[in-house]
Design an enzyme around this catalytic site. Structure first.
Site, mmCIF file in Angstrom:
data_model
loop_
_atom_site.group_PDB
_atom_site.id
_atom_site.type_symbol
_atom_site.label_atom_id
_atom_site.label_comp_id
_atom_site.label_asym_id
_atom_site.label_seq_id
_atom_site.Cartn_x
_atom_site.Cartn_y
_atom_site.Cartn_z
ATOM 1 N N TRP A 102 -0.887 94.120 36.808
ATOM 2 C CA TRP A 102 -0.206 93.644 35.592
ATOM 3 C C TRP A 102 -0.568 94.465 34.370
ATOM 4 O O TRP A 102 0.264 94.635 33.468
ATOM 5 C CB TRP A 102 -0.481 92.156 35.348
ATOM 6 C CG TRP A 102 0.205 91.266 36.340
ATOM 7 C CD1 TRP A 102 -0.377 90.433 37.244
ATOM 8 C CD2 TRP A 102 1.630 91.121 36.533
ATOM 9 N NE1 TRP A 102 0.592 89.792 37.986
ATOM 10 C CE2 TRP A 102 1.812 90.184 37.569
ATOM 11 C CE3 TRP A 102 2.753 91.700 35.925
ATOM 12 C CZ2 TRP A 102 3.089 89.805 38.023
ATOM 13 C CZ3 TRP A 102 4.023 91.323 36.373
ATOM 14 C CH2 TRP A 102 4.164 90.394 37.411
ATOM 15 N N ASP A 174 -3.492 89.615 27.644
ATOM 16 C CA ASP A 174 -2.589 88.919 28.563
ATOM 17 C C ASP A 174 -3.442 87.936 29.357
ATOM 18 O O ASP A 174 -4.226 88.331 30.217
ATOM 19 C CB ASP A 174 -1.920 89.948 29.492
ATOM 20 C CG ASP A 174 -1.080 89.302 30.584
ATOM 21 O OD1 ASP A 174 -0.978 88.056 30.614
ATOM 22 O OD2 ASP A 174 -0.518 90.052 31.409
ATOM 23 N N LYS A 198 1.438 79.665 35.537
ATOM 24 C CA LYS A 198 0.214 79.657 36.344
ATOM 25 C C LYS A 198 -0.661 78.467 35.967
ATOM 26 O O LYS A 198 -0.783 77.544 36.743
ATOM 27 C CB LYS A 198 -0.516 80.990 36.210
ATOM 28 C CG LYS A 198 0.104 82.048 37.113
ATOM 29 C CD LYS A 198 0.477 83.316 36.426
ATOM 30 C CE LYS A 198 1.349 84.188 37.323
ATOM 31 N NZ LYS A 198 1.694 85.449 36.711
HETATM 32 C C1 PLP Z 1 2.298 86.567 36.450
HETATM 33 C C2 PLP Z 1 1.733 87.518 35.473
HETATM 34 C C3 PLP Z 1 2.541 88.276 34.614
HETATM 35 C C4 PLP Z 1 4.046 88.243 34.686
HETATM 36 O O1 PLP Z 1 4.525 87.075 34.189
HETATM 37 P P1 PLP Z 1 6.094 86.770 34.054
HETATM 38 O O2 PLP Z 1 6.058 85.526 33.236
HETATM 39 O O3 PLP Z 1 6.627 86.607 35.427
HETATM 40 O O4 PLP Z 1 6.721 87.904 33.338
HETATM 41 C C5 PLP Z 1 1.935 89.090 33.693
HETATM 42 N N1 PLP Z 1 0.599 89.174 33.608
HETATM 43 C C6 PLP Z 1 -0.215 88.467 34.424
HETATM 44 C C7 PLP Z 1 -1.692 88.598 34.280
HETATM 45 C C8 PLP Z 1 0.326 87.621 35.381
HETATM 46 O O5 PLP Z 1 -0.477 86.925 36.199
#
Ligand code: PLP
Length: 364
Positions: A102, A174, A198
């Protein structure tokens, strides 16, 4: 009805109580005589929910009033481009620490808007990552507008267990896969963001918390739906917000608060990861952890069995035992158990028992 133990990486498990309340309120939400999906986003009922959810998020995070909470769409992936669009441009630079799949996704978009440097890049051969850099291994670019990192690497099962000291630069993170999993000093950040699917609820809404001082520095001349300033000024209601996702987010935050907030969540998650890694490490090498021990994630527990065939059998047998979504991601192989907040300690205890039984029945 049958509920499974759900280790999905995202969209992921949602607390049962939240789902029950949503079910109970589906036809008549808040005395409106319709569901939350059917009311005007400009009406007073929805407005109270929307603003209340922002306040509750700030309260749980312990953020002061100079942080703005924004609700965006397009997932965390859209933040990958919105962030550099708002802060970079000709001649501008930013630092991105690369610790997983990511982080690389974030870099790919940022490169469209500026020069990107890497305080550390932990990638190994074959798109694999197993470790988080130590503070002393981080080399910052003095010209960077901000430093970006990924607090938990969802695919690789690694997690930062400290907040990097970025020498006074704005720190952006993030936090999609470990937000609100334990106490954290959120005031160290200029901006955080997380796709809700999540630890916070359903997909469809992404939560951004941004410090006013940092927001002021954002580019002003941007397409409306890409501008942090517009999101702040319009309280994330320039256009129709994802009302239902925000409603579930609200219920999840209330569930979190009722159950003791981040301190309580941190204690439970600590116990969960300890049980799972102890089951891995105590298996005499039958289960092998994929991440370096000091970098292991509390949220995504990655390990493998003696052979790919046994990995596959583990997934199948677990499913038959009511434990689902255990297959690892392509680049890492093996097994990944995503034990987010909605996965209970009891679920984990059941899983550990399954792991022991599986090992006994399927010798290497
Ligand atoms: C799942 C995830 C993403 C992507 O998220 P979306 O909402 O599907 O765009 C980005 N960064 C991390 C750390 C993730 O676990």
């Amino acid at each position: 009805m049958k509920r499974v133990i759900n280790y999905a990486a995202g969209p992921a498990a949602i607390p049962m109580e939240v789902l029950e309340q949503a079910r109970d309120e589906m036809l008549d939400w808040n005395g409106t005589g319709c569901s939350v999906m059917e009311v005007s986003h400009r009406g007073k009922e929805y407005d109270a929910l929307h603003m209340g959810t922002m306040d509750l998020f700030r309260e749980i995070a312990g953020l002061p009033s100079d942080y703005h909470v924004l609700f965006t769409t397009g997932g965390a992936s859209t933040q990958f481009l919105m962030l550099p669009m708002n802060y970079l441009g000709a001649g501008k630079e930013a630092d991105y620490v690369i610790t997983g799949n990511w982080s690389k996704g974030a870099v790919k978009e940022a490169k469209r808007y500026g020069k990107i440097s890497h305080p550390a890049n932990m990638e190994l051969e074959g798109e694999r990552f197993v470790a988080i850099p130590k503070q002393a291994e981080l080399n910052f670019n003095p010209a960077a507008e901000y430093v970006h990192y990924t607090s938990n690497n969802t695919v690789e099962g690694t997690q930062w267990h400290y907040i990097p000291d970025v020498k006074g630069k704005p720190l952006v993170c993030d936090m999609s896969s470990d937000i609100f999993s334990r106490p954290l000093d959120f005031t160290k950040y200029s901006m955080i963001y997380a796709g809700a699917q999540k630890n916070l609820g359903p997909s469809g809404v992404t939560v951004v918390a941004i410090k006013d001082e940092f927001l002021q520095k954002a580019n002003a001349d941007l397409p409306t739906m890409m501008s942090y300033k517009v999101f702040k000024e319009k309280f994330s209601m320039h256009n129709t917000p994802p009302c239902f996702s925000i409603y579930i987010l609200n219920l999840v935050l209330r569930w979190l608060k009722k159950n003791g907030g981040l301190a309580a969540m941190g204690k439970i998650n600590e116990q969960k990861q300890k049980l799972l890694y102890t089951a891995v490490d105590g298996s005499g090498g039958y289960y092998q952890g994929l991440a370096q021990p000091e970098s292991r994630s509390w949220m995504n527990i990655d390990f493998k069995l003696p052979t790919p065939e046994l990995d596959a059998k583990f997934v199948t047998d677990a499913k038959a035992a009511g434990i689902v979504q255990t297959k690892g991601y392509r680049t890492m192989g093996g097994i990944r158990l995503s034990a987010y907040n909605a996965v209970s300690l009891k679920d984990v205890e059941t899983t550990v028992q399954f792991m022991q039984d599986f090992k006994a029945k399927n010798p290497a």
